[in-house]
Design a protein around this motif. Structure first.
Motif, short mmCIF file in Angstrom:
data_model
loop_
_atom_site.label_atom_id
_atom_site.label_comp_id
_atom_site.label_asym_id
_atom_site.label_seq_id
_atom_site.Cartn_x
_atom_site.Cartn_y
_atom_site.Cartn_z
N PRO A 101 0.82 -1.23 0.00
CA PRO A 101 0.00 0.00 0.00
C PRO A 101 0.85 1.27 0.00
CG PRO A 101 -0.87 -1.59 1.57
CD PRO A 101 0.45 -2.13 1.11
N ILE A 102 1.96 1.25 0.74
CA ILE A 102 2.86 2.40 0.77
C ILE A 102 3.56 2.55 -0.57
CG2 ILE A 102 4.99 3.28 1.79
CD1 ILE A 102 4.10 2.05 4.43
N LYS A 103 3.98 1.44 -1.14
CA LYS A 103 4.67 1.46 -2.44
C LYS A 103 3.77 2.06 -3.52
CE LYS A 103 7.36 -1.69 -5.41
NZ LYS A 103 6.71 -1.47 -6.74
N VAL A 104 2.52 1.61 -3.56
CA VAL A 104 1.57 2.14 -4.54
C VAL A 104 1.34 3.63 -4.33
CG1 VAL A 104 -0.84 2.05 -5.28
CG2 VAL A 104 0.41 -0.08 -4.90
N GLU A 105 1.20 4.01 -3.08
CA GLU A 105 0.97 5.43 -2.73
C GLU A 105 2.14 6.30 -3.18
OE1 GLU A 105 0.15 7.89 1.42
OE2 GLU A 105 -0.39 5.77 1.30
N LEU A 106 3.35 5.85 -2.88
CA LEU A 106 4.54 6.62 -3.24
C LEU A 106 4.73 6.70 -4.76
CD1 LEU A 106 7.29 5.60 -0.66
CD2 LEU A 106 6.42 7.88 -1.10
N GLU A 107 4.55 5.58 -5.42
CA GLU A 107 4.74 5.58 -6.88
C GLU A 107 3.70 6.45 -7.57
OE1 GLU A 107 6.91 1.23 -7.47
OE2 GLU A 107 4.75 1.40 -7.83
N SER A 108 2.49 6.48 -7.02
CA SER A 108 1.44 7.32 -7.58
C SER A 108 1.76 8.80 -7.42
CB SER A 108 0.11 7.00 -6.89
OG SER A 108 -0.91 7.88 -7.32
N GLU A 109 2.28 9.16 -6.25
CA GLU A 109 2.60 10.57 -5.98
C GLU A 109 3.84 11.05 -6.71
OE1 GLU A 109 2.44 12.32 -2.11
OE2 GLU A 109 1.12 10.74 -1.35
N THR A 110 4.83 10.17 -6.82
CA THR A 110 6.13 10.59 -7.38
C THR A 110 6.26 10.31 -8.87
OG1 THR A 110 7.20 8.47 -6.89
CG2 THR A 110 7.23 10.16 -5.16
#
Length: 379
Positions: A100-109
């Motif tokens: 969930p963190i990985k998806v969140e970070l990749e989406s934002e960055t």
């Protein structure tokens, strides 16, 4: 101000700098505290033998006063207890928890977050060989050696003592304090629950206490209990940020105090810019004890990654291997996100003595603490 600890350590103020491993602690900070009358501490837990030599020599160039070198007591055989396949399965499992963190970070960055393959993962995060660390310390002969996470092997304690080096350990319970006294250390740091960074615990009673769920006894309670149980000088650590607090804790029987968080914004500290920003705005209630970053209980700033992972502590990799997962996340966030948003994904150790609002040099901070201490009229 002069205490038994001052006499033993040959310092003029009963004030010890916490080692602040992982970046904030530097030779410059340690030397500045020592030059101001306290005992500076050099964090060498993550340093190999040659790096330790270099750090000690740098510190000796900056001060002719006593200073301490600190290491983690650790088992160099931990990694070999699992096969490569077992490590791969354990690493894959916790990395999946981070999805969930990985998806969140990749989406934002808009950038892909990459985790290291198993073998390079292990190589990057394993601790240096402890025997090599201790040998380098012995050969460089700093005035004081301190350790945490366990009991220093008795043969090494004898070697340090035979070379006129003083030795101190860390406790988080009375039981640990008694074992340190039996070992033969010269003084003990009593680490209360309020302290930032890793808990120094080493006696566990599963399932109630483990390396991932360490003891958290408030400083005043722990200090008073230890004072009645051991005869060694005790250094109180945890949430102390003012001269008034120093006077109060010394009046309760401590022979010295150990401060860390309040020194992290000093000019000489190696604290990164994002960490410094959070130290300025954090409240005591913003800090929690978690093992999600390294696999060992530590107090730091509560953020997104803690909220996401903390319930999976039974799956965390053993210390320090868990940090191979969380470090990749934190580095990605720090590289691509604005500072305050990046802090939601980073390991940010701090005690409950926040916020820290000064930007002083270490010398000026020690002088401020001394003035507050002298001005306090607490009996």
């Amino acid at each position: 101000m002069y205490s038994e600890l001052c006499r033993i350590l040959n310092i003029s103020l009963p004030l010890v700098l916490s080692p602040l491993a992982g970046g904030p602690g530097t030779p410059q900070l340690a030397a500045a505290v020592s030059n101001s009358g306290g005992l500076g501490s050099l964090p060498c837990a993550y340093s190999d033998g040659e790096q330790i030599r270099t750090a000690i020599r740098q510190t000796k160039e900056l001060t002719d006063k006593p200073f301490a070198v600190n290491i983690f007591v650790h088992d160099d055989q931990v990694e070999s207890q699992w096969s490569v396949d077992e490590w791969k399965r354990a690493i894959d499992r916790i990395q999946k928890r981070c999805n969930p963190i990985k998806v969140e970070l990749e989406s934002e960055t808009g950038k892909t977050l990459q985790f290291d393959p198993t073998e390079s993962f292990l190589k990057k995060v394993r601790l240096p060989n402890m025997e090599e660390q201790l040998q380098s310390i012995l050969e460089e002969k700093p005035p004081v050696v301190t350790f945490t996470f366990g009991l220093l092997p008795s043969d090494w304690l004898e070697r340090f003592h035979s070379n006129d080096m003083l030795v101190g350990g860390t406790c988080t319970t009375v039981e640990e304090a008694k074992q340190l006294e039996s070992l033969g250390v010269d003084f003990i740091s009593v680490q209360g629950a309020e302290a930032g960074g890793h808990r120094g615990s080493f006696i566990f009673h599963p399932p109630h206490s483990t390396a991932k769920r360490c003891s958290s006894i408030p400083l005043e309670t722990l200090l008073l209990d230890c004072l009645s149980a051991v005869k060694l000088p005790l250094i109180a650590a945890g949430g102390i940020t003012s001269g008034k607090q120093i006077r109060s804790i010394l009046n309760k029987g401590a022979s010295g105090v150990q401060l860390g968080t309040v020194f992290m914004t000093c000019k000489e500290a190696g604290t990164n810019a994002i960490h410094r920003q959070i130290l300025e705005v954090a409240k005591p209630s913003d800090t929690v004890v978690t093992s999600c970053f390294t696999g060992r209980s530590a107090r730091g700033y509560r953020n997104r990654i803690i909220d996401c992972l903390d319930s999976f502590d039974d799956e965390f990799l053993p210390f320090p291997y868990q940090s191979g997962v969380t470090r990749s996340i934190g580095m990605h966030a720090a590289k691509y996100l604005p500072p305050m948003r990046a802090s939601d994904f980073m390991q940010l150790w701090m005690g409950q003595g926040v916020p820290v609002l000064h930007k002083l040099g270490a010398k000026e901070l020690v002088e401020l603490l001394k003035r507050e201490w002298l001005a306090s009229n607490e009996v």
